[in-house]
Write a protein that holds these residues in place. Structure first.
Motif, PDB file in Angstrom:
ATOM      1  N   ALA A   1      30.706  45.770  44.572  1.00  0.00           N
ATOM      2  CA  ALA A   1      30.997  44.764  45.478  1.00  0.00           C
ATOM      3  C   ALA A   1      31.026  43.206  44.989  1.00  0.00           C
ATOM      4  N   ASP A   2      29.666  43.177  44.360  1.00  0.00           N
ATOM      5  CA  ASP A   2      29.196  42.202  43.457  1.00  0.00           C
ATOM      6  C   ASP A   2      30.112  41.682  41.871  1.00  0.00           C
ATOM      7  N   PHE A   3      30.307  42.358  41.294  1.00  0.00           N
ATOM      8  CA  PHE A   3      31.663  42.162  40.475  1.00  0.00           C
ATOM      9  C   PHE A   3      32.518  42.078  40.649  1.00  0.00           C
ATOM     10  N   LYS A   4      33.108  42.523  41.846  1.00  0.00           N
ATOM     11  CA  LYS A   4      34.677  42.778  42.719  1.00  0.00           C
ATOM     12  C   LYS A   4      34.968  41.546  43.095  1.00  0.00           C
ATOM     13  N   SER A   5      33.821  40.553  43.790  1.00  0.00           N
ATOM     14  CA  SER A   5      33.831  39.606  43.943  1.00  0.00           C
ATOM     15  C   SER A   5      33.620  38.292  43.037  1.00  0.00           C
ATOM     16  N   GLY A   6      32.565  38.606  42.269  1.00  0.00           N
ATOM     17  CA  GLY A   6      32.716  37.726  41.063  1.00  0.00           C
ATOM     18  C   GLY A   6      31.416  37.404  41.240  1.00  0.00           C
ATOM     19  N   LYS A   7      30.375  37.384  42.217  1.00  0.00           N
ATOM     20  CA  LYS A   7      29.554  36.964  42.331  1.00  0.00           C
ATOM     21  C   LYS A   7      28.176  37.270  41.379  1.00  0.00           C
ATOM     22  N   ARG A   8      28.128  38.750  40.335  1.00  0.00           N
ATOM     23  CA  ARG A   8      27.751  39.635  39.187  1.00  0.00           C
ATOM     24  C   ARG A   8      28.682  38.603  38.143  1.00  0.00           C
ATOM     25  N   LYS A   9      28.417  38.442  37.016  1.00  0.00           N
ATOM     26  CA  LYS A   9      29.362  38.198  36.411  1.00  0.00           C
ATOM     27  C   LYS A   9      29.899  38.942  35.218  1.00  0.00           C
ATOM     28  N   SER A  10      30.797  39.712  35.162  1.00  0.00           N
ATOM     29  CA  SER A  10      31.220  40.705  33.745  1.00  0.00           C
ATOM     30  C   SER A  10      32.489  40.873  34.394  1.00  0.00           C
ATOM     31  N   GLU A  11      32.970  40.157  32.912  1.00  0.00           N
ATOM     32  CA  GLU A  11      35.170  40.053  33.117  1.00  0.00           C
ATOM     33  C   GLU A  11      35.237  42.047  33.061  1.00  0.00           C
ATOM     34  N   THR A  12      34.739  42.446  32.604  1.00  0.00           N
ATOM     35  CA  THR A  12      34.880  44.120  32.323  1.00  0.00           C
ATOM     36  C   THR A  12      34.907  44.917  33.595  1.00  0.00           C
ATOM     37  N   MET A  13      33.468  44.163  33.756  1.00  0.00           N
ATOM     38  CA  MET A  13      33.501  45.709  35.409  1.00  0.00           C
ATOM     39  C   MET A  13      33.455  44.629  36.691  1.00  0.00           C
ATOM     40  N   ALA A  14      34.475  43.234  36.453  1.00  0.00           N
ATOM     41  CA  ALA A  14      35.522  43.031  37.664  1.00  0.00           C
ATOM     42  C   ALA A  14      36.524  43.447  37.609  1.00  0.00           C
ATOM     43  N   GLY A  15      37.215  43.565  36.346  1.00  0.00           N
ATOM     44  CA  GLY A  15      38.142  44.312  36.451  1.00  0.00           C
ATOM     45  C   GLY A  15      38.010  45.852  36.669  1.00  0.00           C
ATOM     46  N   MET A  16      37.123  46.436  36.291  1.00  0.00           N
ATOM     47  CA  MET A  16      37.279  47.861  36.320  1.00  0.00           C
ATOM     48  C   MET A  16      36.779  47.922  38.094  1.00  0.00           C
ATOM     49  N   ALA A  17      36.277  46.766  38.613  1.00  0.00           N
ATOM     50  CA  ALA A  17      35.941  47.420  40.352  1.00  0.00           C
ATOM     51  C   ALA A  17      36.987  46.342  41.244  1.00  0.00           C
ATOM     52  N   ALA A  18      38.175  45.707  40.748  1.00  0.00           N
ATOM     53  CA  ALA A  18      39.252  44.883  41.277  1.00  0.00           C
ATOM     54  C   ALA A  18      39.620  45.426  42.582  1.00  0.00           C
TER      55      ALA A  18
END
Length: 199
Positions: free
Chosen positions: A66-83
């Motif tokens: 959830a933090d990767f998706k919201s951007g609260k935890r930074k990681s372009e790769t994981m943000a894309g995976m969790a989007a």
């Protein structure tokens, strides 16, 4: 009357069991479609750069996603995976990996791991570093709120400690910022090495 209540209760349990099986099936599909590339189908991690997810707490995994998706935890790769993951899918992924058996590493340098054992169990009273066991427990199993560390990749732990120190990682317990900022490079490597050997 009592028989009806028992039958209704059993029906609810069976329905819940079926829903859990469906959720875990969906989680397996997601893992096989994307997560396995870095984390493996069993959560064993394909490289020392990536975290082992096997036996990690389900709630902790769901929160990180959830933090990767919201951007609260930074990681372009994981943000894309969790989007496109729903909260239900995040929870199911957590349950999926929590059920997998944990793995660990053998120490390449027992002397270094010995220093890490000391920091992990006693901290460093001279620099103000708290013992890891005070939050993560004597075996490094953590809690649903705090991650399981036992058996984690040493290089991954090193990188996370450095990110806590530089505040690149700030989605979790702020106490880690203070602890990481007081660790020497030797202590970071030592405690990471020791943690990787815990079963």
């Amino acid at each position: 009357m009592k028989g009806r209540f028992i039958a209704a209760g059993l029906g609810l349990l069976l329905a819940a069991g079926g829903a859990l099986a469906a959720d875990l099936k969906r989680a397996e599909e997601i893992v096989g479609g994307r997560c396995f590339i870095c984390h493996g189908m069993e959560g064993e991690a394909a490289s020392a750069l990536y975290p082992r997810l096997a036996s990690q707490h389900a709630d902790y995994i769901a929160r990180q996603l959830a933090d990767f998706k919201s951007g609260k935890r930074k990681s372009e790769t994981m943000a894309g995976m969790a989007a496109d993951l729903t909260p239900e899918e995040m929870k199911a992924l957590g349950e999926f990996f929590q059920k997998k058996p944990a793995t660990h590493s053998q120490s390449a340098d027992p002397d270094l791991s010995g220093v890490g054992r000391y920091i992990f169990t006693k901290g460093n009273q001279y620099s103000g570093v708290a013992a890891c066991v005070s939050c993560h427990g004597p075996k490094g199993y953590g809690t649903p709120q705090l991650p399981r560390l036992a058996g984690q990749q040493a290089l991954y732990i090193e990188n996370q400690l450095k990110q806590f120190n530089t505040r690149e990682r700030n989605n979790d317990n702020a106490v880690m910022h203070s602890i990481a900022s007081k660790l020497t490079e030797l202590e970071v490597k030592a405690v990471s090495s020791f943690i990787s050997t815990l079963e």
